[in-house]
Design a protein around this motif. Structure first.
Motif, PDB file in Angstrom:
ATOM      1  N   ASP A 277      43.778   7.838  17.254  1.00 39.00           N
ATOM      2  CA  ASP A 277      44.101   9.156  16.722  1.00 39.00           C
ATOM      3  C   ASP A 277      45.173   9.134  15.639  1.00 39.00           C
ATOM      4  OD1 ASP A 277      45.932   8.463  18.747  1.00 39.00           O
ATOM      5  OD2 ASP A 277      46.381  10.547  19.236  1.00 39.00           O
ATOM      6  N   HIS A 278      46.229   8.317  15.795  1.00 35.27           N
ATOM      7  CA  HIS A 278      47.330   8.371  14.829  1.00 35.27           C
ATOM      8  C   HIS A 278      46.926   7.867  13.447  1.00 35.27           C
ATOM      9  CE1 HIS A 278      50.445   9.642  17.628  1.00 35.27           C
ATOM     10  NE2 HIS A 278      49.894   8.842  18.517  1.00 35.27           N
ATOM     11  N   ASP A 279      45.851   7.074  13.361  1.00 30.15           N
ATOM     12  CA  ASP A 279      45.334   6.681  12.047  1.00 30.15           C
ATOM     13  C   ASP A 279      44.766   7.888  11.303  1.00 30.15           C
ATOM     14  OD1 ASP A 279      45.285   3.499  12.100  1.00 30.15           O
ATOM     15  OD2 ASP A 279      44.558   4.164  14.043  1.00 30.15           O
ATOM     16  N   ILE A 280      44.516   8.963  12.028  1.00 33.52           N
ATOM     17  CA  ILE A 280      44.038  10.228  11.448  1.00 33.52           C
ATOM     18  C   ILE A 280      45.201  11.220  11.488  1.00 33.52           C
ATOM     19  CG2 ILE A 280      42.260  12.024  11.546  1.00 33.52           C
ATOM     20  CD1 ILE A 280      40.683   9.962  13.381  1.00 33.52           C
ATOM     21  N   PHE A 281      45.484  11.731  12.652  1.00 33.72           N
ATOM     22  CA  PHE A 281      46.723  12.428  12.995  1.00 33.72           C
ATOM     23  C   PHE A 281      46.707  12.594  14.506  1.00 33.72           C
ATOM     24  CE2 PHE A 281      43.813  15.794  11.397  1.00 33.72           C
ATOM     25  CZ  PHE A 281      43.604  16.509  12.568  1.00 33.72           C
ATOM     26  N   ASP A 282      47.847  12.837  15.052  1.00 33.33           N
ATOM     27  CA  ASP A 282      48.039  12.829  16.495  1.00 33.33           C
ATOM     28  C   ASP A 282      47.030  13.714  17.227  1.00 33.33           C
ATOM     29  OD1 ASP A 282      49.361  12.305  18.933  1.00 33.33           O
ATOM     30  OD2 ASP A 282      50.455  14.188  18.744  1.00 33.33           O
ATOM     31  N   GLY A 283      46.352  13.126  18.219  1.00 30.70           N
ATOM     32  CA  GLY A 283      45.462  13.880  19.087  1.00 30.70           C
ATOM     33  C   GLY A 283      44.105  14.208  18.516  1.00 30.70           C
ATOM     34  N   TYR A 284      43.724  13.626  17.368  1.00 31.91           N
ATOM     35  CA  TYR A 284      42.467  14.018  16.735  1.00 31.91           C
ATOM     36  C   TYR A 284      41.301  13.849  17.719  1.00 31.91           C
ATOM     37  CZ  TYR A 284      38.551  14.620  13.663  1.00 31.91           C
ATOM     38  OH  TYR A 284      37.385  15.097  13.104  1.00 31.91           O
ATOM     39  N   GLY A 285      40.488  14.880  17.805  1.00 32.60           N
ATOM     40  CA  GLY A 285      39.322  14.867  18.680  1.00 32.60           C
ATOM     41  C   GLY A 285      39.568  15.546  20.010  1.00 32.60           C
ATOM     42  N   ARG A 292      39.422  21.819  15.972  1.00 31.54           N
ATOM     43  CA  ARG A 292      38.766  20.573  15.543  1.00 31.54           C
ATOM     44  C   ARG A 292      37.730  20.819  14.453  1.00 31.54           C
ATOM     45  NH1 ARG A 292      34.153  17.829  16.889  1.00 31.54           N
ATOM     46  NH2 ARG A 292      33.582  19.434  18.409  1.00 31.54           N
ATOM     47  N   LEU A 293      36.996  21.923  14.568  1.00 28.95           N
ATOM     48  CA  LEU A 293      35.928  22.208  13.601  1.00 28.95           C
ATOM     49  C   LEU A 293      36.380  23.115  12.465  1.00 28.95           C
ATOM     50  CD1 LEU A 293      32.990  22.732  16.130  1.00 28.95           C
ATOM     51  CD2 LEU A 293      33.555  20.667  14.830  1.00 28.95           C
ATOM     52  N   SER A 294      37.640  23.414  12.415  1.00 28.00           N
ATOM     53  CA  SER A 294      38.139  24.275  11.336  1.00 28.00           C
ATOM     54  C   SER A 294      38.053  23.554   9.995  1.00 28.00           C
ATOM     55  CB  SER A 294      39.589  24.665  11.608  1.00 28.00           C
ATOM     56  OG  SER A 294      40.439  23.526  11.521  1.00 28.00           O
ATOM     57  N   PRO A 295      37.908  24.274   8.892  1.00 21.15           N
ATOM     58  CA  PRO A 295      37.857  23.627   7.567  1.00 21.15           C
ATOM     59  C   PRO A 295      39.064  22.731   7.297  1.00 21.15           C
ATOM     60  CG  PRO A 295      37.179  25.918   7.388  1.00 21.15           C
ATOM     61  CD  PRO A 295      37.678  25.735   8.794  1.00 21.15           C
ATOM     62  N   VAL A 296      40.233  23.141   7.770  1.00 21.99           N
ATOM     63  CA  VAL A 296      41.428  22.336   7.488  1.00 21.99           C
ATOM     64  C   VAL A 296      41.350  20.985   8.201  1.00 21.99           C
ATOM     65  CG1 VAL A 296      43.923  22.183   7.854  1.00 21.99           C
ATOM     66  CG2 VAL A 296      42.910  24.286   6.957  1.00 21.99           C
ATOM     67  N   MET A 297      41.107  20.980   9.504  1.00 24.34           N
ATOM     68  CA  MET A 297      41.073  19.705  10.233  1.00 24.34           C
ATOM     69  C   MET A 297      39.900  18.838   9.801  1.00 24.34           C
ATOM     70  SD  MET A 297      42.373  19.956  14.143  1.00 24.34           S
ATOM     71  CE  MET A 297      44.090  20.264  14.519  1.00 24.34           C
ATOM     72  N   GLN A 298      38.754  19.430   9.580  1.00 25.06           N
ATOM     73  CA  GLN A 298      37.589  18.645   9.184  1.00 25.06           C
ATOM     74  C   GLN A 298      37.813  17.930   7.853  1.00 25.06           C
ATOM     75  OE1 GLN A 298      34.075  18.264  10.717  1.00 25.06           O
ATOM     76  NE2 GLN A 298      35.721  18.278  12.218  1.00 25.06           N
ATOM     77  N   ASN A 299      38.418  18.615   6.920  1.00 25.81           N
ATOM     78  CA  ASN A 299      38.619  18.008   5.608  1.00 25.81           C
ATOM     79  C   ASN A 299      39.802  17.053   5.574  1.00 25.81           C
ATOM     80  OD1 ASN A 299      36.627  19.074   3.474  1.00 25.81           O
ATOM     81  ND2 ASN A 299      37.109  20.863   4.713  1.00 25.81           N
ATOM     82  N   MET A 300      40.785  17.280   6.437  1.00 25.73           N
ATOM     83  CA  MET A 300      41.830  16.275   6.599  1.00 25.73           C
ATOM     84  C   MET A 300      41.224  14.984   7.141  1.00 25.73           C
ATOM     85  SD  MET A 300      44.937  18.618   8.089  1.00 25.73           S
ATOM     86  CE  MET A 300      46.084  17.248   8.263  1.00 25.73           C
ATOM     87  N   PHE A 301      40.273  15.118   8.060  1.00 26.69           N
ATOM     88  CA  PHE A 301      39.571  13.933   8.575  1.00 26.69           C
ATOM     89  C   PHE A 301      38.851  13.189   7.456  1.00 26.69           C
ATOM     90  CE2 PHE A 301      35.599  11.999   9.924  1.00 26.69           C
ATOM     91  CZ  PHE A 301      36.056  11.075  10.865  1.00 26.69           C
TER      92      PHE A 301
END
Length: 627
Positions: A277-285, A292-301
């Motif tokens: 997760d930390h390679d993405i951001f803490d707690g991803y998924g 998780r499915l919000s435009p902000v989190m999806q595009n940060m991914f």
């Protein structure tokens, strides 16, 4: 035809459908979410028949960052090891890098994978023929410094290292990080051991770099701080966010991959990494779907994935499948190391949600790769990032109390904390919060919504109620592999939890488990975390020990923790024998050069933050499996 001519002409069949060696053009890709100007590339691969022959480009002396040396696979059919080396050519030059090798040869022209902020990502795949005895291979890029890596003899076992949690979460204060001397001490230890008897490979089990501070960017603050769930679910991902996020991920990789100790290892010890997760951001998924499915989190991914594939896999999204990454959307690998060892690194982040870790379709592709392992393979190590065998909060109704936190956070923490016995309710609450709260990132996002940060780590574990069936199915499938192959031992190797220890699954039948070499259900779980991040408080380790005990996996299998810490770092008897809270890494060797057994040594930091990084080994000898 020369060896390399034959190898190149047959490489597609050797690698199956995953070959990209003919793709000199380096096809680029379009991402699935809005990502502005930061990730738009031209496609320029052309027809294979019209491509130039594989010859080295004209010599270049352009400045670059790197090199980063990756292990691709052992090609047993062609008696060669395949490697990838990547450099970032600095702004001002568009020349392809020039590689010089003391053995072997490139398999293609350099591939330009991507460009960002004037930097060009260039990759070269090359092969080195295996010899009966070990060999040292020298290489250099653009007439720069010469680096050396090592290859065992064709029938000799590999010596390799395992690391995880190679950085610091955002809740670690700058003073704490400084007192630990950053990540340098234990990388110093690895390099010191490497100088005595070289490593042939290293595996990174997640959190190679910590990206949690991406949330500190000013463009993201309004999204985090807005208390409305509906706003977070639907707010657009703006061009300003996109630019800032891409810049953050790139800058962090560029800085982190040049840290003392880690930089030298990346150039000398061929790596194989999988993210967490930390390679993405803490707690991803492990966030609720509206986040998780919000435009902000999806595009940060999307941005995190772009630079993860480049820095940690030497590929991009359009080449990932051709380059051997497995999954529908994820990026798992099953890699052959010589005739006897295979490492299965499963991506538990890309497809993760609150109800699944890996999609069924991606699991099917992983199992297909496992079924196609070389018949000579005697040990399969499952790099599972998060431990599969680990203490559970089941003592005195702990799990039920943790589940109740969705509605009554405080009462749940209080009820679980009574198990800790760490200074009463307040002390127990503090320890529990530290244990389950991944970092300030998860807190910032969820607290603004009234969501309990406690559940992040609960949902992250394989033994969470909503992931237990998937965990058990994976273990049963590996049991089937061991039973069918009869001489293939399976072990688990994980990080994530910032402490070290061991567990195991084994046969319920005492007559079977009395002879470990005849027990196909014997699967050791080695836990090695963290090489960088700070360990948890002692109260957490005490609670985990209190939660340990034999568990019935199924009618034929049991699971439990395995005592390895019989003495502490000072040589005194240990009361807590399963887990230790100290920074560490793992050294893996074949005892007495036997390829069918593995000796896992957890190398524990003797003095916290000592720049010399001296360690004390605690070993687990995993026996061979004999028919």
């Amino acid at each position: 035809m020369s060896f390399f001519g034959k190898l190149k002409s047959q490489i597609k069949s050797a690698l199956g459908s995953t070959s990209s060696l003919e793709n000199e053009g380096g096809e680029h890709h379009e991402q699935q979410q809005h990502h502005g100007e930061e990730h738009r590339h031209d496609q320029h691969h052309g027809d294979a028949a019209s491509r130039p022959p594989t010859v080295l480009p004209p010599p270049s002396r352009a400045e670059f960052v790197g090199p980063f040396l990756k292990f691709v696979k052992t090609d047993l059919a062609h008696n060669a090891n395949l490697y990838s080396v990547m450099v970032l050519v600095k702004p001002g030059s568009h020349e392809a890098p020039y590689i010089q090798l003391s053995a072997g040869a490139p398999l293609s022209l350099p591939v330009k994978l991507d460009e960002y902020d004037g930097y060009s990502f260039w990759r070269v795949w090359f092969a080195v023929p295996l010899r009966p005895t070990a060999q040292a291979v020298n290489y250099s890029i653009n007439f720069g410094r010469e680096h050396t890596f090592h290859i065992p003899g064709r029938d000799e076992p590999y010596k390799w290292a395992f690391t995880s949690c190679n950085g610091f979460s955002s809740d670690v204060l700058a003073e704490e990080e400084a007192s630990l001397n950053g990540i340098k001490p234990l990388w110093t230890d690895i390099l010191r051991d490497h100088a005595v008897k070289p490593y042939h490979a290293m595996m990174g089990g997640g959190d190679q770099v910590y990206m949690d501070k991406v949330w500190d960017d000013a463009t993201l603050r309004p999204w985090i701080e807005n208390p409305s769930k509906d706003y977070k679910k639907n707010a657009p991902y703006t061009a300003e966010m996109n630019k800032a996020v891409h810049k953050f991920y790139f800058d962090e990789y560029l800085k982190h991959f040049q840290l003392d100790g880690f930089r030298e290892a990346l150039a000398q010890i061929p790596f194989n990494f999988i993210w967490d997760d930390h390679d993405i951001f803490d707690g991803y998924g492990s966030y609720p779907d509206y986040l998780r499915l919000s435009p902000v989190m999806q595009n940060m991914f999307v941005a995190a994935q772009r630079f993860y594939l480049l820095f940690q896999h030497h590929t991009n999204l359009s080449l990932a499948r051709k380059d051997g990454l497995i999954g529908v959307n994820g990026h798992s690998t099953v890699t052959q190391y010589g005739p006897y060892l295979a490492f299965m690194a499963v991506d538990v982040r890309t497809e993760r949600s609150l109800t699944q870790i890996v999609s069924k379709e991606s699991w099917d592709l992983v199992w297909q790769a496992v079924d196609n392992l070389a018949p000579s393979t005697l040990h399969l190590v499952f790099g599972a990032t998060i431990p599969l065998v680990y203490p559970r909060l089941e003592v005195g109704g702990g799990v039920a109390a943790a589940g109740a936190v969705m509605n009554t956070v405080t009462s749940a923490i209080d009820s679980i904390s009574s198990l800790v016995g760490a200074g009463g309710a307040d002390g127990g609450r503090s320890a529990l919060v530290k244990m389950f709260q991944k970092s300030a990132v998860y807190t910032n996002v969820l607290n603004s919504l009234g969501e309990p940060e406690l559940l992040d780590d609960l949902n992250d574990h394989w033994t969470a109620d909503n992931h237990m069936d998937e965990r058990n199915a994976a273990i049963k499938r590996l049991q089937e592999v061991a039973l069918r192959r009869k001489n293939l031992r399976v072990s688990f190797l994980s990080g994530d939890v910032h402490c070290c220890g061991a567990g195991k699954l084994y046969s319920a039948d005492e007559n079977v488990r009395s002879d470990p070499e005849r027990d196909p259900r014997l699967m050791y779980q080695i836990v090695s975390s963290a090489i960088g991040n700070k360990p948890p408080p002692g109260a957490v380790i005490a609670m985990l020990h209190a939660s340990s005990g034999e568990i019935v996996f199924d009618e034929q299998t049991r699971e439990d923790m395995h005592p390895i810490f019989l003495e502490d770092l000072a040589g005194q008897p240990c009361e807590q024998k399963y887990l230790m809270a100290a920074r560490n890494w793992a050294r893996v060797t074949a005892p007495h050069a036997r390829p069918d057994a593995l000796n896992f040594e957890i190398m524990v930091e003797c003095v916290k933050g000592d720049i010399e990084g001296k360690t004390k080994p605690y070993g687990v000898l995993v026996p061979a499996l004999k028919a």
